[in-house]
Design an enzyme around this catalytic site. Sequence first.
Site, PDB file in Angstrom:
ATOM      1  N   THR A   1       0.824  -1.206   0.000  1.00  0.00           N
ATOM      2  CA  THR A   1       0.000   0.000   0.000  1.00  0.00           C
ATOM      3  C   THR A   1       0.858   1.257   0.000  1.00  0.00           C
ATOM      4  O   THR A   1       1.996   1.231   0.496  1.00  0.00           O
ATOM      5  CB  THR A   1      -0.894   0.001   1.264  1.00  0.00           C
ATOM      6  OG1 THR A   1      -1.451   1.307   1.439  1.00  0.00           O
ATOM      7  CG2 THR A   1      -0.103  -0.348   2.531  1.00  0.00           C
ATOM      8  N   ASP A   2       0.308   2.342  -0.503  1.00  0.00           N
ATOM      9  CA  ASP A   2       1.041   3.620  -0.470  1.00  0.00           C
ATOM     10  C   ASP A   2       1.194   4.140   0.962  1.00  0.00           C
ATOM     11  O   ASP A   2       2.002   5.034   1.214  1.00  0.00           O
ATOM     12  CB  ASP A   2       0.359   4.675  -1.354  1.00  0.00           C
ATOM     13  CG  ASP A   2      -1.050   5.030  -0.909  1.00  0.00           C
ATOM     14  OD1 ASP A   2      -1.593   4.377   0.008  1.00  0.00           O
ATOM     15  OD2 ASP A   2      -1.630   5.977  -1.485  1.00  0.00           O
ATOM     16  N   GLU A   3       0.431   3.575   1.904  1.00  0.00           N
ATOM     17  CA  GLU A   3       0.515   4.065   3.288  1.00  0.00           C
ATOM     18  C   GLU A   3       1.884   3.817   3.904  1.00  0.00           C
ATOM     19  O   GLU A   3       2.221   4.428   4.916  1.00  0.00           O
ATOM     20  CB  GLU A   3      -0.577   3.431   4.155  1.00  0.00           C
ATOM     21  CG  GLU A   3      -1.940   3.841   3.702  1.00  0.00           C
ATOM     22  CD  GLU A   3      -3.033   3.658   4.746  1.00  0.00           C
ATOM     23  OE1 GLU A   3      -2.730   3.539   5.939  1.00  0.00           O
ATOM     24  OE2 GLU A   3      -4.191   3.639   4.331  1.00  0.00           O
TER      25      GLU A   3
ATOM     26  N   TYR B   1      -1.184  -0.360  11.296  1.00  0.00           N
ATOM     27  CA  TYR B   1      -1.469  -1.032  10.014  1.00  0.00           C
ATOM     28  C   TYR B   1      -0.324  -0.798   9.028  1.00  0.00           C
ATOM     29  O   TYR B   1       0.256  -1.750   8.493  1.00  0.00           O
ATOM     30  CB  TYR B   1      -2.794  -0.529   9.414  1.00  0.00           C
ATOM     31  CG  TYR B   1      -2.929  -0.865   7.937  1.00  0.00           C
ATOM     32  CD1 TYR B   1      -3.113  -2.182   7.525  1.00  0.00           C
ATOM     33  CD2 TYR B   1      -2.833   0.128   6.952  1.00  0.00           C
ATOM     34  CE1 TYR B   1      -3.212  -2.506   6.160  1.00  0.00           C
ATOM     35  CE2 TYR B   1      -2.927  -0.179   5.606  1.00  0.00           C
ATOM     36  CZ  TYR B   1      -3.117  -1.492   5.209  1.00  0.00           C
ATOM     37  OH  TYR B   1      -3.201  -1.809   3.871  1.00  0.00           O
TER      38      TYR B   1
ATOM     39  N   LYS C   1       2.449  -3.352   7.340  1.00  0.00           N
ATOM     40  CA  LYS C   1       2.577  -3.563   5.890  1.00  0.00           C
ATOM     41  C   LYS C   1       4.009  -3.252   5.443  1.00  0.00           C
ATOM     42  O   LYS C   1       4.553  -3.944   4.581  1.00  0.00           O
ATOM     43  CB  LYS C   1       1.582  -2.678   5.117  1.00  0.00           C
ATOM     44  CG  LYS C   1       0.131  -3.082   5.246  1.00  0.00           C
ATOM     45  CD  LYS C   1      -0.197  -4.461   4.674  1.00  0.00           C
ATOM     46  CE  LYS C   1      -0.143  -4.523   3.160  1.00  0.00           C
ATOM     47  NZ  LYS C   1      -0.655  -5.828   2.652  1.00  0.00           N
TER      48      LYS C   1
END
Length: 337
Positions: free
Chosen positions: A125-127, A150, A154
Amino acid sequence: MNVLITGGSGFIGSNLVRLALAERPGWRVVNLDRLTYAGNAENLADLEGHPRYRFVRGDIANGELVAEIVRSERIDAVMHLAAESHVDRSILSPAIFIETNVRGTQVLLEAARELRVSRFLQVSTDEVYGSLGPTGLFTEETPLAPSSPYSASKAGSDLLALAYAHTFGMHVVVTRCSNNYGPYQFPEKLIPLMIANGLEDKPLPVYGDGQNVRDWIHVEDHCRGLLAALEQGKPGQVYNFGASSERRNIEIVKLVLKLVGKPESLIQYVKDRPGHDRRYAIDASRACRELSWAPRHRFEEALAGTVQWYREHRGWWERIRTGEYLGYYEKQYGGRS
Ligand code: NAD
Ligand code: TDX
Protein backbone atom coordinates in the site's frame (compact mmCIF):
# COMPACT_ATOMS: atom_id res chain seq x y z
CA MET A 1 -0.36 -22.13 -14.31
CA ASN A 2 -1.48 -22.76 -10.71
CA VAL A 3 -1.84 -19.55 -8.73
CA LEU A 4 -2.38 -19.22 -4.99
CA ILE A 5 -4.29 -16.03 -4.17
CA THR A 6 -4.40 -15.26 -0.45
CA GLY A 7 -7.23 -13.12 0.91
CA GLY A 8 -9.34 -13.92 -2.15
CA SER A 9 -12.60 -13.59 -0.20
CA GLY A 10 -11.97 -9.95 0.71
CA PHE A 11 -12.63 -6.80 -1.28
CA ILE A 12 -9.67 -6.63 -3.68
CA GLY A 13 -9.08 -10.39 -3.57
CA SER A 14 -12.58 -11.29 -4.74
CA ASN A 15 -12.37 -8.80 -7.60
CA LEU A 16 -8.95 -10.26 -8.51
CA VAL A 17 -10.07 -13.91 -8.40
CA ARG A 18 -12.99 -13.15 -10.70
CA LEU A 19 -10.85 -11.11 -13.14
CA ALA A 20 -8.07 -13.73 -13.20
CA LEU A 21 -10.46 -16.60 -13.97
CA ALA A 22 -12.16 -14.56 -16.69
CA GLU A 23 -9.03 -13.23 -18.37
CA ARG A 24 -6.45 -15.97 -17.78
CA PRO A 25 -8.03 -19.16 -19.20
CA GLY A 26 -4.82 -21.09 -18.52
CA TRP A 27 -4.89 -20.37 -14.78
CA ARG A 28 -6.15 -22.53 -11.97
CA VAL A 29 -6.77 -20.39 -8.87
CA VAL A 30 -6.58 -21.56 -5.26
CA ASN A 31 -7.93 -19.02 -2.77
CA LEU A 32 -6.60 -19.32 0.78
CA ASP A 33 -8.64 -17.16 3.14
CA ARG A 34 -9.32 -17.39 6.84
CA LEU A 35 -12.70 -15.64 6.48
CA THR A 36 -12.12 -13.08 9.20
CA TYR A 37 -14.81 -10.43 9.78
CA ALA A 38 -13.68 -8.90 6.45
CA GLY A 39 -13.73 -12.11 4.41
CA ASN A 40 -17.07 -13.14 3.00
CA ALA A 41 -17.73 -16.40 1.17
CA GLU A 42 -20.72 -14.68 -0.43
CA ASN A 43 -18.31 -12.49 -2.45
CA LEU A 44 -17.42 -15.48 -4.64
CA ALA A 45 -20.58 -17.56 -4.30
CA ASP A 46 -21.04 -17.44 -8.08
CA LEU A 47 -17.79 -19.41 -8.55
CA GLU A 48 -18.97 -22.48 -6.68
CA GLY A 49 -18.32 -25.52 -8.88
CA HIS A 50 -16.02 -23.55 -11.21
CA PRO A 51 -13.59 -26.13 -12.66
CA ARG A 52 -10.52 -23.89 -12.25
CA TYR A 53 -11.23 -22.56 -8.77
CA ARG A 54 -10.74 -23.99 -5.29
CA PHE A 55 -11.37 -22.32 -1.95
CA VAL A 56 -9.45 -23.32 1.17
CA ARG A 57 -10.44 -21.82 4.49
CA GLY A 58 -7.32 -21.31 6.57
CA ASP A 59 -4.73 -19.02 8.10
CA ILE A 60 -1.71 -17.81 6.10
CA ALA A 61 0.29 -17.97 9.35
CA ASN A 62 -0.23 -21.77 9.50
CA GLY A 63 3.02 -23.01 7.94
CA GLU A 64 1.96 -26.65 7.65
CA LEU A 65 -1.25 -25.78 5.87
CA VAL A 66 0.46 -23.36 3.50
CA ALA A 67 3.19 -25.87 2.60
CA GLU A 68 0.58 -28.59 2.07
CA ILE A 69 -1.38 -26.38 -0.35
CA VAL A 70 1.71 -25.25 -2.27
CA ARG A 71 2.86 -28.87 -2.61
CA SER A 72 -0.42 -30.59 -3.41
CA GLU A 73 -1.69 -27.90 -5.77
CA ARG A 74 1.74 -27.54 -7.45
CA ILE A 75 1.59 -23.78 -7.00
CA ASP A 76 3.65 -21.80 -9.54
CA ALA A 77 2.87 -18.29 -8.29
CA VAL A 78 1.56 -16.59 -5.16
CA MET A 79 -0.43 -13.35 -5.18
CA HIS A 80 -0.47 -12.34 -1.53
CA LEU A 81 -3.36 -10.08 -0.51
CA ALA A 82 -4.50 -11.54 2.83
CA ALA A 83 -4.12 -8.94 5.55
CA GLU A 84 -5.75 -7.07 8.32
CA SER A 85 -6.51 -3.95 6.29
CA HIS A 86 -8.29 -1.29 8.36
CA VAL A 87 -6.29 1.53 9.94
CA ASP A 88 -8.87 2.29 12.67
CA ARG A 89 -8.92 -1.35 13.79
CA SER A 90 -5.11 -1.31 13.96
CA ILE A 91 -5.38 1.57 16.42
CA LEU A 92 -7.93 -0.30 18.55
CA SER A 93 -6.16 -3.73 18.42
CA PRO A 94 -2.68 -3.77 16.84
CA ALA A 95 -1.54 -7.31 17.75
CA ILE A 96 -3.42 -9.21 15.04
CA PHE A 97 -1.89 -6.87 12.43
CA ILE A 98 1.59 -8.08 13.36
CA GLU A 99 0.47 -11.72 13.45
CA THR A 100 -1.22 -11.72 10.04
CA ASN A 101 0.59 -9.02 8.11
CA VAL A 102 4.14 -9.61 9.31
CA ARG A 103 4.29 -13.23 10.52
CA GLY A 104 1.76 -14.50 7.98
CA THR A 105 3.76 -12.95 5.13
CA GLN A 106 6.99 -14.50 6.39
CA VAL A 107 5.33 -17.94 6.58
CA LEU A 108 4.18 -17.62 2.96
CA LEU A 109 7.57 -16.40 1.78
CA GLU A 110 9.27 -19.30 3.53
CA ALA A 111 6.96 -21.88 1.94
CA ALA A 112 7.52 -20.24 -1.45
CA ARG A 113 11.27 -20.42 -0.94
CA GLU A 114 11.40 -24.02 0.29
CA LEU A 115 9.05 -25.30 -2.38
CA ARG A 116 10.57 -23.21 -5.17
CA VAL A 117 7.50 -21.24 -6.20
CA SER A 118 8.57 -19.28 -9.27
CA ARG A 119 6.85 -15.93 -8.55
CA PHE A 120 5.66 -14.11 -5.45
CA LEU A 121 3.64 -10.89 -5.59
CA GLN A 122 3.46 -8.89 -2.36
CA VAL A 123 0.42 -6.59 -2.48
CA SER A 124 1.27 -3.52 -0.45
CA THR A 125 0.00 0.00 0.00
CA ASP A 126 1.04 3.62 -0.47
CA GLU A 127 0.52 4.06 3.29
CA VAL A 128 4.01 2.65 3.87
CA TYR A 129 5.37 6.01 2.65
CA GLY A 130 3.66 7.94 5.45
CA SER A 131 2.05 11.33 4.84
CA LEU A 132 2.68 14.03 2.21
CA GLY A 133 2.49 17.80 2.61
CA PRO A 134 0.33 19.84 0.24
CA THR A 135 2.54 19.08 -2.80
CA GLY A 136 4.58 16.21 -4.22
CA LEU A 137 3.91 12.56 -5.04
CA PHE A 138 5.06 9.21 -3.64
CA THR A 139 7.55 7.52 -5.98
CA GLU A 140 9.06 4.09 -5.44
CA GLU A 141 12.15 5.87 -4.05
CA THR A 142 10.23 7.74 -1.33
CA PRO A 143 11.62 6.55 2.03
CA LEU A 144 9.27 4.38 4.07
CA ALA A 145 7.76 6.25 7.03
CA PRO A 146 4.62 4.41 8.09
CA SER A 147 2.56 6.07 10.79
CA SER A 148 -0.16 3.62 11.93
CA PRO A 149 0.19 0.08 13.27
CA TYR A 150 -1.47 -1.03 10.01
CA SER A 151 1.00 0.74 7.73
CA ALA A 152 3.96 -0.22 9.92
CA SER A 153 2.93 -3.88 9.67
CA LYS A 154 2.58 -3.56 5.89
CA ALA A 155 6.01 -1.91 5.67
CA GLY A 156 7.40 -4.84 7.68
CA SER A 157 5.89 -7.35 5.26
CA ASP A 158 7.13 -5.37 2.22
CA LEU A 159 10.66 -5.33 3.54
CA LEU A 160 10.57 -9.04 4.31
CA ALA A 161 9.41 -9.73 0.76
CA LEU A 162 12.23 -7.58 -0.67
CA ALA A 163 14.72 -9.23 1.68
CA TYR A 164 13.70 -12.68 0.36
CA ALA A 165 14.30 -11.40 -3.19
CA HIS A 166 17.69 -9.92 -2.26
CA THR A 167 18.96 -12.72 -0.03
CA PHE A 168 17.57 -15.83 -1.69
CA GLY A 169 17.29 -14.59 -5.28
CA MET A 170 13.55 -15.23 -5.32
CA HIS A 171 11.36 -13.65 -8.00
CA VAL A 172 9.46 -11.33 -5.66
CA VAL A 173 7.62 -8.20 -6.83
CA VAL A 174 6.06 -5.61 -4.50
CA THR A 175 3.18 -3.32 -5.48
CA ARG A 176 2.07 -0.24 -3.57
CA CYS A 177 -1.36 1.03 -4.46
CA SER A 178 -3.43 4.00 -3.36
CA ASN A 179 -7.00 3.89 -1.94
CA ASN A 180 -9.30 1.49 -3.78
CA TYR A 181 -13.06 1.72 -4.22
CA GLY A 182 -15.62 -0.44 -6.04
CA PRO A 183 -17.90 -3.44 -5.48
CA TYR A 184 -17.52 -5.72 -2.43
CA GLN A 185 -15.61 -3.21 -0.28
CA PHE A 186 -16.35 -3.80 3.40
CA PRO A 187 -18.53 -0.99 4.75
CA GLU A 188 -16.02 0.14 7.38
CA LYS A 189 -13.94 1.97 4.73
CA LEU A 190 -14.78 5.57 3.82
CA ILE A 191 -16.68 5.21 0.53
CA PRO A 192 -18.90 2.18 1.29
CA LEU A 193 -19.52 3.42 4.84
CA MET A 194 -20.74 6.78 3.54
CA ILE A 195 -22.90 5.14 0.86
CA ALA A 196 -24.52 2.71 3.31
CA ASN A 197 -25.09 5.35 6.01
CA GLY A 198 -26.50 7.75 3.41
CA LEU A 199 -28.89 5.12 2.05
CA GLU A 200 -30.05 4.43 5.62
CA ASP A 201 -30.35 8.14 6.57
CA LYS A 202 -27.69 7.71 9.26
CA PRO A 203 -25.05 10.36 10.12
CA LEU A 204 -21.90 10.37 7.93
CA PRO A 205 -18.91 10.58 10.33
CA VAL A 206 -16.12 12.77 8.92
CA TYR A 207 -12.84 12.69 10.85
CA GLY A 208 -11.25 16.00 11.86
CA ASP A 209 -11.71 18.86 9.39
CA GLY A 210 -12.47 16.56 6.42
CA GLN A 211 -9.55 18.08 4.48
CA ASN A 212 -7.38 14.93 4.41
CA VAL A 213 -6.58 13.88 0.86
CA ARG A 214 -6.63 10.36 -0.59
CA ASP A 215 -5.78 9.33 -4.17
CA TRP A 216 -8.55 7.03 -5.43
CA ILE A 217 -8.34 4.11 -7.86
CA HIS A 218 -11.05 1.73 -9.01
CA VAL A 219 -10.42 -1.81 -7.75
CA GLU A 220 -10.51 -3.27 -11.27
CA ASP A 221 -7.66 -0.98 -12.36
CA HIS A 222 -5.65 -2.13 -9.35
CA CYS A 223 -6.36 -5.80 -10.15
CA ARG A 224 -5.22 -5.37 -13.76
CA GLY A 225 -2.06 -3.83 -12.37
CA LEU A 226 -1.52 -6.84 -10.11
CA LEU A 227 -1.79 -9.26 -13.05
CA ALA A 228 0.69 -7.13 -15.02
CA ALA A 229 3.10 -6.91 -12.07
CA LEU A 230 3.05 -10.68 -11.56
CA GLU A 231 3.58 -11.40 -15.23
CA GLN A 232 5.94 -8.59 -16.26
CA GLY A 233 7.42 -7.20 -13.05
CA LYS A 234 11.17 -7.40 -12.51
CA PRO A 235 12.37 -9.41 -9.51
CA GLY A 236 13.05 -7.29 -6.44
CA GLN A 237 11.24 -4.33 -8.00
CA VAL A 238 8.53 -2.12 -6.49
CA TYR A 239 5.64 -0.69 -8.54
CA ASN A 240 3.27 2.07 -7.41
CA PHE A 241 -0.32 2.08 -8.66
CA GLY A 242 -2.66 5.05 -8.59
CA ALA A 243 -5.05 6.86 -10.93
CA SER A 244 -4.19 10.54 -10.28
CA SER A 245 -7.52 11.13 -8.56
CA GLU A 246 -6.76 13.10 -5.42
CA ARG A 247 -9.84 14.20 -3.50
CA ARG A 248 -10.44 15.69 -0.07
CA ASN A 249 -12.55 13.42 2.14
CA ILE A 250 -15.27 16.04 2.48
CA GLU A 251 -15.56 16.29 -1.34
CA ILE A 252 -16.11 12.52 -1.49
CA VAL A 253 -18.73 12.61 1.24
CA LYS A 254 -20.64 15.41 -0.50
CA LEU A 255 -20.45 13.60 -3.84
CA VAL A 256 -21.78 10.40 -2.26
CA LEU A 257 -24.67 12.31 -0.67
CA LYS A 258 -25.55 13.79 -4.04
CA LEU A 259 -25.45 10.34 -5.66
CA VAL A 260 -27.71 8.78 -3.00
CA GLY A 261 -29.99 11.84 -3.05
CA LYS A 262 -29.59 12.72 0.64
CA PRO A 263 -28.98 16.13 2.31
CA GLU A 264 -25.61 17.43 3.51
CA SER A 265 -27.16 17.86 6.96
CA LEU A 266 -26.33 14.15 7.46
CA ILE A 267 -22.61 15.07 7.66
CA GLN A 268 -21.29 14.85 11.20
CA TYR A 269 -17.75 16.00 12.01
CA VAL A 270 -16.26 13.68 14.64
CA LYS A 271 -13.01 13.45 16.58
CA ASP A 272 -9.99 12.92 14.33
CA ARG A 273 -8.25 9.57 13.80
CA PRO A 274 -5.11 9.51 16.01
CA GLY A 275 -1.99 10.04 13.85
CA HIS A 276 -4.20 10.66 10.78
CA ASP A 277 -2.08 10.91 7.60
CA ARG A 278 -2.86 14.20 5.87
CA ARG A 279 -2.33 13.44 2.21
CA TYR A 280 -1.50 10.53 -0.11
CA ALA A 281 -0.75 10.98 -3.83
CA ILE A 282 0.90 8.46 -6.13
CA ASP A 283 3.29 8.69 -9.05
CA ALA A 284 2.51 5.52 -11.04
CA SER A 285 4.70 6.33 -14.02
CA ARG A 286 7.00 3.32 -13.54
CA ALA A 287 4.04 0.91 -13.76
CA CYS A 288 2.73 2.74 -16.84
CA ARG A 289 6.13 2.59 -18.51
CA GLU A 290 7.39 -0.85 -17.53
CA LEU A 291 4.16 -2.83 -17.25
CA SER A 292 2.21 -1.11 -20.08
CA TRP A 293 -0.46 -0.43 -17.50
CA ALA A 294 -2.89 2.48 -17.34
CA PRO A 295 -6.04 3.06 -15.29
CA ARG A 296 -9.24 2.80 -17.33
CA HIS A 297 -11.85 4.18 -14.92
CA ARG A 298 -12.55 7.89 -14.34
CA PHE A 299 -13.34 8.73 -10.75
CA GLU A 300 -16.71 10.51 -10.91
CA GLU A 301 -18.27 7.94 -13.29
CA ALA A 302 -16.85 4.95 -11.47
CA LEU A 303 -18.00 6.35 -8.11
CA ALA A 304 -21.53 6.63 -9.52
CA GLY A 305 -21.24 3.02 -10.68
CA THR A 306 -20.09 1.99 -7.21
CA VAL A 307 -23.04 3.74 -5.55
CA GLN A 308 -25.32 1.93 -8.00
CA TRP A 309 -23.73 -1.40 -7.03
CA TYR A 310 -24.38 -0.75 -3.34
CA ARG A 311 -28.00 0.21 -4.14
CA GLU A 312 -28.46 -3.07 -6.04
CA HIS A 313 -26.71 -5.21 -3.40
CA ARG A 314 -28.38 -3.88 -0.30
CA GLY A 315 -28.78 -7.38 1.17
CA TRP A 316 -25.00 -7.93 0.93
CA TRP A 317 -24.06 -4.97 3.12
CA GLU A 318 -27.12 -5.15 5.35
CA ARG A 319 -26.13 -8.68 6.36
CA ILE A 320 -22.59 -7.44 7.05
CA ARG A 321 -23.83 -4.52 9.11
CA THR A 322 -25.27 -6.86 11.69
CA GLY A 323 -23.32 -9.22 13.93
CA GLU A 324 -19.61 -8.57 14.60
CA TYR A 325 -19.68 -5.23 12.80
CA LEU A 326 -22.18 -3.70 15.23
CA GLY A 327 -19.77 -4.15 18.15
CA TYR A 328 -16.95 -2.54 16.16
CA TYR A 329 -19.11 0.39 15.06
CA GLU A 330 -20.07 1.17 18.65
CA LYS A 331 -16.42 1.00 19.79
CA GLN A 332 -15.18 3.17 16.91
CA TYR A 333 -17.92 5.79 16.67
CA GLY A 334 -19.83 5.56 20.00
CA GLY A 335 -19.41 8.81 21.92
CA ARG A 336 -17.03 10.20 19.28
CA SER A 337 -19.06 13.18 18.03
P1 NAD B 1 -10.03 -6.85 3.09
O1 NAD B 1 -9.93 -6.56 4.54
O2 NAD B 1 -11.29 -6.54 2.37
O3 NAD B 1 -9.70 -8.39 2.81
C1 NAD B 1 -8.68 -9.08 3.47
C2 NAD B 1 -8.91 -10.57 3.30
O4 NAD B 1 -7.85 -11.28 3.95
C3 NAD B 1 -10.21 -11.08 3.95
O5 NAD B 1 -10.91 -11.92 3.06
C4 NAD B 1 -9.75 -11.82 5.18
O6 NAD B 1 -10.61 -12.88 5.56
C5 NAD B 1 -8.40 -12.34 4.72
N1 NAD B 1 -7.49 -12.61 5.85
C6 NAD B 1 -7.21 -11.79 6.90
N2 NAD B 1 -6.35 -12.40 7.74
C7 NAD B 1 -6.08 -13.62 7.21
C8 NAD B 1 -5.25 -14.70 7.60
N3 NAD B 1 -4.53 -14.65 8.73
N4 NAD B 1 -5.19 -15.80 6.81
C9 NAD B 1 -5.91 -15.86 5.65
N5 NAD B 1 -6.73 -14.88 5.24
C10 NAD B 1 -6.81 -13.77 6.01
O7 NAD B 1 -8.79 -6.07 2.43
P2 NAD B 1 -8.62 -5.43 0.99
O8 NAD B 1 -9.02 -4.00 1.06
O9 NAD B 1 -9.20 -6.31 -0.04
O10 NAD B 1 -7.03 -5.45 0.86
C11 NAD B 1 -6.35 -6.56 0.30
C12 NAD B 1 -4.86 -6.29 0.29
O11 NAD B 1 -4.58 -5.12 -0.46
C13 NAD B 1 -4.27 -6.04 1.69
O12 NAD B 1 -3.01 -6.64 1.73
C14 NAD B 1 -4.15 -4.52 1.76
O13 NAD B 1 -3.11 -4.14 2.62
C15 NAD B 1 -3.84 -4.18 0.31
N6 NAD B 1 -4.24 -2.83 -0.13
C16 NAD B 1 -5.52 -2.39 0.06
C17 NAD B 1 -5.89 -1.12 -0.41
C18 NAD B 1 -7.30 -0.60 -0.25
O14 NAD B 1 -7.55 0.56 -0.56
N7 NAD B 1 -8.26 -1.38 0.20
C19 NAD B 1 -4.94 -0.32 -1.04
C20 NAD B 1 -3.64 -0.80 -1.20
C21 NAD B 1 -3.31 -2.07 -0.76
O1 TDX C 1 -15.67 7.07 9.11
C1 TDX C 1 -14.69 7.51 8.50
N1 TDX C 1 -14.53 8.86 8.38
C2 TDX C 1 -13.46 9.45 7.77
O2 TDX C 1 -13.36 10.68 7.70
C3 TDX C 1 -13.68 6.66 7.90
C4 TDX C 1 -13.81 5.16 7.98
C5 TDX C 1 -12.62 7.26 7.27
N2 TDX C 1 -12.49 8.61 7.22
C6 TDX C 1 -11.31 9.20 6.54
C7 TDX C 1 -9.98 8.67 7.01
C8 TDX C 1 -9.12 8.75 5.76
O3 TDX C 1 -8.57 10.06 5.64
O4 TDX C 1 -11.40 8.84 5.16
C9 TDX C 1 -10.10 8.54 4.62
C10 TDX C 1 -10.11 7.12 4.09
O5 TDX C 1 -10.21 6.25 5.22
P1 TDX C 1 -10.22 4.64 5.04
O6 TDX C 1 -11.29 4.27 4.09
O7 TDX C 1 -10.21 4.06 6.41
O8 TDX C 1 -8.85 4.40 4.27
P2 TDX C 1 -7.32 4.71 4.63
O9 TDX C 1 -7.10 4.89 6.06
O10 TDX C 1 -6.86 5.80 3.69
O11 TDX C 1 -6.65 3.30 4.19
C11 TDX C 1 -7.07 2.63 2.97
O12 TDX C 1 -6.20 2.86 1.92
C12 TDX C 1 -4.96 2.21 1.91
C13 TDX C 1 -7.25 1.13 3.17
O13 TDX C 1 -8.12 0.90 4.26
C14 TDX C 1 -5.95 0.43 3.35
O14 TDX C 1 -6.13 -0.97 3.44
C15 TDX C 1 -5.08 0.73 2.19
O15 TDX C 1 -3.81 0.20 2.40
